[in-house]
Write a protein that holds these residues in place. Structure first.
Motif, short mmCIF file in Angstrom:
data_model
loop_
_atom_site.label_atom_id
_atom_site.label_comp_id
_atom_site.label_asym_id
_atom_site.label_seq_id
_atom_site.Cartn_x
_atom_site.Cartn_y
_atom_site.Cartn_z
N GLU A 216 63.67 -126.71 129.95
CA GLU A 216 64.86 -125.65 130.78
C GLU A 216 66.20 -126.06 130.46
O GLU A 216 66.96 -126.12 131.32
CB GLU A 216 64.34 -125.46 132.12
CG GLU A 216 65.05 -124.04 132.63
CD GLU A 216 64.55 -123.84 134.07
OE1 GLU A 216 64.46 -122.75 134.49
OE2 GLU A 216 64.18 -124.86 134.74
N ALA B 135 72.73 -117.47 131.33
CA ALA B 135 72.85 -117.27 132.63
C ALA B 135 74.59 -117.30 132.67
O ALA B 135 75.19 -117.87 132.07
CB ALA B 135 72.47 -118.19 133.49
N GLU C 75 65.73 -120.50 130.95
CA GLU C 75 66.29 -119.83 132.26
C GLU C 75 66.18 -118.37 132.14
O GLU C 75 66.08 -117.74 133.55
CB GLU C 75 67.84 -119.87 132.29
CG GLU C 75 68.27 -121.32 132.77
CD GLU C 75 69.87 -121.69 133.17
OE1 GLU C 75 70.08 -122.22 134.04
OE2 GLU C 75 70.45 -120.87 132.40
N VAL D 103 70.76 -114.74 135.53
CA VAL D 103 70.28 -113.90 134.39
C VAL D 103 70.20 -112.65 134.42
O VAL D 103 69.79 -111.95 135.33
CB VAL D 103 68.71 -114.56 134.38
CG1 VAL D 103 68.26 -114.03 132.96
CG2 VAL D 103 68.73 -116.04 134.18
N THR E 287 66.88 -115.28 141.37
CA THR E 287 68.10 -115.57 142.00
C THR E 287 67.97 -114.87 143.62
O THR E 287 68.08 -115.72 144.67
CB THR E 287 69.49 -115.57 141.62
OG1 THR E 287 69.60 -116.09 140.27
CG2 THR E 287 70.66 -115.89 142.35
N LYS F 141 70.03 -122.54 139.41
CA LYS F 141 70.87 -122.18 138.54
C LYS F 141 72.55 -122.41 138.86
O LYS F 141 73.26 -122.29 138.09
CB LYS F 141 70.80 -120.72 137.85
CG LYS F 141 69.47 -120.53 137.49
CD LYS F 141 69.28 -119.15 136.83
CE LYS F 141 69.21 -118.05 137.73
NZ LYS F 141 68.21 -118.13 138.75
N ASN G 73 63.73 -116.75 134.89
CA ASN G 73 64.32 -116.66 136.29
C ASN G 73 64.89 -115.30 136.38
O ASN G 73 65.58 -115.11 137.53
CB ASN G 73 65.55 -117.87 136.81
CG ASN G 73 64.84 -118.94 136.66
OD1 ASN G 73 64.02 -119.54 137.64
ND2 ASN G 73 65.14 -120.13 136.05
#
Length: 370
Positions: A242, A355, A247, A338, A254, A329, A250
């Motif tokens: 990662e 991101a 990422e 993202v 979030t 993140k 994801n």
């Protein structure tokens, strides 16, 4: 003064197979007999209260019938119990039964079980072999590939853990037939996420086969299991640790992870991710990466799969905004998201950067609109 250089270069092959099928206990036993984990004769089966009777006990009995030593170590089901405290409790139980480095952990269950058991296996005796036997749709999509293991704390989700690859993963689709309707829908959220970020063709397939999936049509289930593995592997293969590309997995998380926690886990993980996918789609539209029709397709698919797309009234919106800052993140105290690009792609913001920073005011605007 002296200097002594400790040179420890090594090449590690963490490759493993993922077997998808029906009623795979026999395949598991056959593989163990064939040397999957070397000469290990003792197995610690980690499971939860939902899976204990259905699958863990039959697998334990099968191991014993074939001359192996095995014990079951279980904990109450639910994300709320994916904690350091439960991990320590399981470790103490294993120690009390004399488990040492010559054992193998078998995780039998969904994503909570595989996350927790994989982390435990990576630290127990400084690392023992482990096998994933995934029993849910969510685990098949999210936990089958990648080797990310972790626990949650009140302050953060999945920030305490390690990368630890299993010896093999078994995706037993027969297990899905015992899932409640809500869990079937819950498990499909990560599948939608994969289609959103990587394949417009797969997204269209999900739109056209939503009813078949909810009814656990055999052909449709096998197809999504294979596609989930392929999509996630295509990402993990390029970025196991990662450092950038990974990422993208994801997407929707979030807001999803934050709302899951703020709901005190009244929302299941997939339900929270579905709301998170809706939030990121609206954010992507706001920033010009998606149009209204594409956002409508995402929300319509989620609804067709009986997943929520709105934040429940009982959620404190301001608490939810604050919780966003516990996302892994976050960098230098700044929110990062993202974002989806149309259907089947992700926005790239620079070399190996997937991101972007989002002002809290914009995140709050999206959340308040839902």
């Amino acid at each position: 003064m002296s200097n002594f250089n400790v040179e420890l270069k090594r090449v590690v092959d963490d490759s493993y197979d993922i077997q998808t099928g029906y009623n795979l206990t026999g395949a598991l036993i056959s593989d163990i007999k064939g040397g999957l984990v070397g000469g290990v004769r003792r197995f610690a089966l980690i499971t939860d209260s939902n899976v204990l009777e259905l699958y863990a006990k039959p697998i334990c009995s099968a191991l014993k019938e074939n001359g192996y030593s095995a014990d079951i170590f279980s904990f109450p089901a639910g994300e709320k119990n994916k904690t350091r405290e439960v991990k320590a409790q399981l470790e103490d139980e294993m120690l009390s039964k004399g488990y040492r480095r010559d054992c193998c952990v078998i995780a039998i269950g969904g994503g909570v079980v595989t996350d927790l058991a994989g982390f435990l296996a990576g630290t127990y005796g400084r690392g023992v072999a482990f096998i994933n036997y995934a029993t849910t749709i969510l685990a098949a999509a999210d936990a089958s590939v990648g080797g990310k293991t972790a626990v949650d704390t009140p302050l953060a989700t999945n920030l305490i853990g390690l990368f630890n690859q299993p010896k093999k993963v078994y995706i037993d689709i027969a297990c899905w037939e015992t899932l409640p309707e809500r869990q079937i829908a819950n498990g499909l959220a990560e599948t939608v996420k994969h289609a959103c970020l990587a394949s417009s063709e797969f997204f269209t397939y999900l739109e056209e086969n939503a009813d078949r999936l909810l009814k656990l049509d055999r052909e449709a289930c096998e197809h999504i299991a294979d596609e989930n593995c392929k999509i996630k592997y295509s990402v993990v293969m390029k970025d196991e640790r990662e450092s950038g590309l990974r990422e993208v997995l994801n997407l929707g998380h979030t807001v999803g992870r934050a709302i899951e926690t703020v709901s005190d886990y009244r929302l299941l993980h997939g339900e929270a991710v579905a709301i998170g996918l809706t939030a990121q789609a609206k954010l992507s539209q706001k920033l010009g990466y998606m149009d209204e029709s594409e956002v409508s397709r995402v929300t319509a698919l989620l609804k067709a799969l009986r997943l929520p797309t709105q934040i429940p009234d009982y959620i404190d919106r301001e608490e939810l905004v604050r919780k966003l800052y516990t996302d892994k993140k976050v960098r230098n105290g700044r929110l990062r998201f993202v974002l989806q690009k149309g259907i089947g792609d992700i926005v790239q913001f620079g070399e190996n950067s997937f991101a972007t920073e989002i002002d809290e005011s914009l995140a709050r605007e999206i959340i308040m609109s839902m």
